[in-house]
Design an enzyme around this catalytic site. Structure first.
Site: not given
Ligand code: AP5
Length: 225
Positions: A20, A95, A134, A167, A178
């Site tokens: 994403k 979320r 990552r 991270r 997660r």
């Molecule tokens: P990446 O693009 O970073 O993946 P992502 O889907 O963004 O993954 P996240 O782990 O950031 O999502 P998340 O929803 O768990 O975390 P968030 O930060 O929102 O890609 C991952 C890796 O793969 C990278 O190394 C990239 O280079 C590689 N890659 C990408 N696409 C590829 C492809 N097509 N082919 C090959 N490689 C690829 O949330 C973190 C925490 O914040 C949550 O756990 C929670 O505690 C809190 N939080 C966030 N939002 C909320 C909310 N709305 N409400 C409550 N808590 C929240």
């Protein structure tokens, strides 16, 4: 030049590691709309050790959702900024159903609506490889992968030369937690948006370029670009 559309309010859904954030950075630049990523906002607050950041870090490190109250306020305030007037790309918000309802209410008050929700699907096998490899630049949130998107110099950010980090929530049992939280809290949003005809699904297991092309095609056909 900005692309020709009147309004482009996008929501990206998907499990951790589905890509994403990677796609949100590419598409927000392509469409000249702000990328509003709640995970980046929260990590930024934690890095700056603000009172809010300190209070939410433990939730993030355990792989749990942070309590919605303050976070909702911060996301909703973001729509008041001028750069959101033509659209926004929400990554990681909503979320759960509570956040989705709140977002709907606020957008209705503003006379706006979500144009498209893109759900990036990914297999557990791919997710685990992506999260294990990552690396991030904490200050900017730039994302790398040791194999799939390595930096020019090993372990260093391409733009600043700063050291890259893993991270905290990409390590150990937190990843499984997660995924569990995603299944329990976030998956219901897929049906929520599907029933309203707003959902498109994209195979996130594909290469970055293929996923970008598929997502852009879906956005283009929805808003007539
Ligand atoms: P990446 O693009 O970073 O993946 P992502 O889907 O963004 O993954 P996240 O782990 O950031 O999502 P998340 O929803 O768990 O975390 P968030 O930060 O929102 O890609 C991952 C890796 O793969 C990278 O190394 C990239 O280079 C590689 N890659 C990408 N696409 C590829 C492809 N097509 N082919 C090959 N490689 C690829 O949330 C973190 C925490 O914040 C949550 O756990 C929670 O505690 C809190 N939080 C966030 N939002 C909320 C909310 N709305 N409400 C409550 N808590 C929240």
């Amino acid at each position: 030049m900005s692309p020709a559309f009147r309004s482009l309010n996008l929501v990206f859904l998907g499990p951790p590691g589905s890509g994403k954030g990677t796609q949100a950075r590419i598409l927000s630049e392509r469409y000249c709309i702000p990328h509003i990523a709640t995970g980046d906002m929260l990590r930024g607050e934690a890095l700056r050790r603000t009172e809010f950041g300190t209070s939410v870090k433990a939730y993030m490190d355990r792989g749990e959702l942070v309590p919605s109250g303050v976070l909702n306020g911060k996301v909703l305030q973001r729509f008041d900024r001028d750069d959101s007037a033509r659209g926004f790309l929400l990554d990681g918000y909503p979320r759960n159903l509570e956040q989705a309802g709140l977002l709907d209410d606020l957008l209705a008050e503003l006379g706006r609506t979500i144009e498209l929700v893109v759900n990036f699907k990914a297999s557990d096998e791919v997710i685990l490889k992506r999260l294990a490899g990552r690396r991030v630049h904490p200050e900017s949130g730039r994302i790398y992968h040791v194999d799939f998107n390595p930096p020019k110099a090993e372990g260093l950010d391409d733009e600043t030369g700063d050291a890259l980090d893993r991270r905290d929530d990409d390590c150990g049992d937190v990843v499984q937690q997660r995924l569990k939280v995603y299944r329990e809290e976030t998956i219901p949003l897929v049906d929520y948006y599907r029933k309203r005809g707003l959902l498109v699904e994209v195979d996130g297991d594909d290469s970055v370029g293929t996923v970008t092309a598929t997502a852009m095609k879906a956005v283009g056909s929805q808003v007539g670009l």
